[in-house]
Write an enzyme that holds these catalytic residues in place. Sequence first.
Site, short mmCIF file in Angstrom:
data_model
loop_
_atom_site.label_atom_id
_atom_site.label_comp_id
_atom_site.label_asym_id
_atom_site.label_seq_id
_atom_site.Cartn_x
_atom_site.Cartn_y
_atom_site.Cartn_z
N ALA A 163 -6.78 -2.50 3.28
CA ALA A 163 -5.61 -2.12 3.95
C ALA A 163 -5.08 -1.72 4.90
O ALA A 163 -5.60 -0.40 5.27
CB ALA A 163 -4.53 -2.52 2.97
N SER A 223 -3.62 -2.96 11.54
CA SER A 223 -5.30 -3.44 12.14
C SER A 223 -4.62 -3.55 13.92
O SER A 223 -5.99 -3.93 14.24
CB SER A 223 -5.72 -4.47 11.56
OG SER A 223 -5.26 -5.63 11.54
N SER A 231 -12.32 4.03 11.76
CA SER A 231 -12.19 3.27 12.69
C SER A 231 -12.40 3.72 14.13
O SER A 231 -12.34 5.38 14.01
CB SER A 231 -11.13 2.71 13.10
OG SER A 231 -10.08 2.21 14.26
N LEU A 274 0.59 -1.60 0.30
CA LEU A 274 0.38 0.20 0.16
C LEU A 274 0.78 1.55 -0.13
O LEU A 274 0.49 1.75 -0.11
CB LEU A 274 -0.90 0.04 1.54
CG LEU A 274 -2.23 0.55 1.09
CD1 LEU A 274 -3.14 0.44 0.28
CD2 LEU A 274 -2.84 1.36 2.19
N TYR A 307 -1.90 3.75 15.79
CA TYR A 307 -3.17 3.52 15.15
C TYR A 307 -4.16 4.02 15.20
O TYR A 307 -4.55 4.30 13.74
CB TYR A 307 -3.35 2.37 15.57
CG TYR A 307 -4.98 1.63 14.60
CD1 TYR A 307 -4.84 0.40 13.41
CD2 TYR A 307 -5.99 1.86 15.27
CE1 TYR A 307 -5.84 0.20 13.07
CE2 TYR A 307 -7.18 1.84 14.62
CZ TYR A 307 -7.29 0.26 13.68
OH TYR A 307 -8.44 0.31 13.37
N ALA A 359 -2.08 3.39 26.80
CA ALA A 359 -3.43 4.18 27.18
C ALA A 359 -4.43 3.69 26.34
O ALA A 359 -5.52 3.29 24.73
CB ALA A 359 -3.07 5.37 26.15
N GLU A 360 -5.23 2.73 27.45
CA GLU A 360 -6.71 2.00 27.40
C GLU A 360 -7.78 3.18 27.01
O GLU A 360 -8.08 4.06 27.71
CB GLU A 360 -7.27 1.15 28.33
CG GLU A 360 -8.47 0.52 27.61
CD GLU A 360 -8.13 -0.43 26.76
OE1 GLU A 360 -8.15 -0.28 26.05
OE2 GLU A 360 -7.51 -1.72 26.64
N HIS A 401 -15.40 -6.22 14.83
CA HIS A 401 -16.36 -6.53 14.81
C HIS A 401 -14.88 -8.27 14.33
O HIS A 401 -14.24 -7.88 13.84
CB HIS A 401 -16.63 -6.49 13.61
CG HIS A 401 -16.14 -5.71 12.69
ND1 HIS A 401 -15.22 -4.67 12.55
CD2 HIS A 401 -15.09 -6.03 11.09
CE1 HIS A 401 -14.86 -3.95 10.81
NE2 HIS A 401 -14.54 -4.84 11.18
N GLU A 413 -10.93 4.01 17.33
CA GLU A 413 -10.04 4.57 17.51
C GLU A 413 -10.19 5.99 16.82
O GLU A 413 -8.92 6.94 17.74
CB GLU A 413 -8.95 3.94 17.05
CG GLU A 413 -8.71 2.27 17.39
CD GLU A 413 -8.85 2.61 19.21
OE1 GLU A 413 -8.40 2.92 19.67
OE2 GLU A 413 -9.13 1.00 19.65
P1 NAP Z 1 -6.99 -7.20 8.93
O1 NAP Z 1 -7.78 -8.80 8.91
O2 NAP Z 1 -6.01 -6.86 9.83
O3 NAP Z 1 -6.47 -6.80 7.16
C1 NAP Z 1 -5.71 -5.88 7.01
C2 NAP Z 1 -5.10 -6.33 5.63
O4 NAP Z 1 -4.00 -5.50 5.22
C3 NAP Z 1 -4.50 -7.35 5.20
O5 NAP Z 1 -4.86 -8.40 4.20
C4 NAP Z 1 -3.09 -7.42 5.27
O6 NAP Z 1 -2.50 -7.81 4.86
C5 NAP Z 1 -3.31 -5.70 4.55
N1 NAP Z 1 -1.81 -5.13 5.17
C6 NAP Z 1 -1.05 -4.84 6.08
N2 NAP Z 1 -0.43 -4.08 5.50
C7 NAP Z 1 -0.54 -3.63 3.85
C8 NAP Z 1 0.26 -2.82 3.22
N3 NAP Z 1 1.85 -2.65 3.91
N4 NAP Z 1 0.75 -2.88 1.61
C9 NAP Z 1 -1.03 -3.34 1.43
N5 NAP Z 1 -1.42 -4.18 2.62
C10 NAP Z 1 -1.16 -4.56 3.39
O7 NAP Z 1 -8.16 -6.46 9.23
P2 NAP Z 1 -10.02 -6.55 9.54
O8 NAP Z 1 -10.09 -7.07 10.42
O9 NAP Z 1 -9.90 -7.24 8.00
O10 NAP Z 1 -10.06 -4.89 8.69
C11 NAP Z 1 -10.23 -4.26 7.83
C12 NAP Z 1 -10.15 -2.72 7.69
O11 NAP Z 1 -10.88 -1.93 8.90
C13 NAP Z 1 -8.16 -2.29 8.60
O12 NAP Z 1 -7.69 -1.44 7.93
C14 NAP Z 1 -9.10 -2.20 10.00
O13 NAP Z 1 -8.13 -1.72 10.56
C15 NAP Z 1 -9.91 -1.55 9.45
N6 NAP Z 1 -10.93 -1.88 11.25
C16 NAP Z 1 -11.08 -3.11 11.69
C17 NAP Z 1 -12.19 -3.37 12.36
C18 NAP Z 1 -12.20 -4.67 13.10
O14 NAP Z 1 -12.75 -4.84 14.46
N7 NAP Z 1 -11.96 -5.71 12.15
C19 NAP Z 1 -12.39 -1.80 13.37
C20 NAP Z 1 -12.29 -1.01 13.09
C21 NAP Z 1 -11.57 -0.38 11.66
P3 NAP Z 1 -1.21 -9.19 5.38
O15 NAP Z 1 -2.05 -10.28 5.54
O16 NAP Z 1 -0.22 -9.07 4.06
O17 NAP Z 1 -0.71 -8.62 6.70
#
Ligand code: NAP
Length: 321
Positions: free
Chosen positions: A78, A81, A126, A56, A150, A280-281, A179, A128
């Site tokens: 991406a 996370s 997020s 990315l 983050y 920092a919770e 989620h 956050e």
């Molecule tokens: P996830 O399972 O950690 O997936 C994150 C994805 O980003 C993975 O496919 C990861 O690839 C990819 N990634 C990380 N660094 C990268 C880079 N430098 N270049 C390209 N790809 C990269 O997260 P998720 O739970 O599916 O969440 C999806 C999005 O929603 C994220 O942005 C997260 O921050 C946001 N979000 C999630 C939650 C939640 O509760 N799940 C809550 C709030 C926000 P690798 O597998 O190679 O690491």
Amino acid sequence: MSVAFVTGISGQDGTILARRLVAEGVVVHGLVRSVDELNAWSRAERGQVTVHIGELTDTERVAQLVDQTEPDEVYNLAGISSVAYSWDHPVVTGLVTGVGAVGVFDAAWRLAQRTGRPVRVVQASSAEIFGRPATSPQDESSPIAPISPYGAAKAYAHLAAAVYRERGLPVSTVILYNHESPLRPTTFVTRKISSAAARIARNGGELTLGDTSVRRDWGWAPDYVDAMVRAVRHEQAGDYVVATGQTHTVEDFVEAAMTHAGVHDWRSRIRTDPALMRPAEASVQVGDATRARTVLGWQPTVDFAELVARMVDHDLELLGQ
Ligand code: NAP
């Protein structure tokens, strides 16, 4: 036929989203980081989507891919996370989760300029970004005041989305609260608990956790992916809190998971490790998804008890194999 470009396609949400879009007949292109990642990704998804190797942070590569694939919909999922990981890797978090998102918006904007047709974008924002919120529940107008690397990176991307919206790009943000699904890695507390509940039910043992009084607004990941799809396709781009509006503690999660797995003496099996406490919770994070409900017609379909049960059932099944 509609075309989608998905970053983070190998992650929890990306995998769920890819399955859904493929089922709808959408042509799906996804960004993955490496061949290793590609190999690790579920076989079910491979072959049904076109995956492109790229980071990315390589904004030229991202721009080139968006330009070549000419998507109607772009999903920027991406990013780093994990809040915990971001404390150890604050610079990388800023570059990937913050600056990387701007690269995606800019690529979509340039494609729209070149083709003269809309390129709709959704940014995975997020809860956050609200940090330690002064009021609960939070909505789209709550102050942005992150308290972790983050949260700060997500806040930058969130504000940049508004900048590109102002510039004419239809980019929505979904302000996602936690989620979960069986696709969560065990580095996240929910999956750590569900997999431990299954393990203890089968083989005995203990579970070590940090602060179990922490409250979260937990939802079912496919519901949150549904919100992303609704947001990207809505004629009016905007910001949408996506949350259940209900909170539970980590201890509630443990109790529900252990009870579902049949571990009734669960209290005696929990150990506390101060090293697992966060620096920092955030205080009470709970979202008011009224806008997503009324404008997008979105609503969660799986409640807390069912969510926990589905995760534990999945982990029991894995142990049975
Ligand atoms: P996830 O399972 O950690 O997936 C994150 C994805 O980003 C993975 O496919 C990861 O690839 C990819 N990634 C990380 N660094 C990268 C880079 N430098 N270049 C390209 N790809 C990269 O997260 P998720 O739970 O599916 O969440 C999806 C999005 O929603 C994220 O942005 C997260 O921050 C946001 N979000 C999630 C939650 C939640 O509760 N799940 C809550 C709030 C926000 P690798 O597998 O190679 O690491």
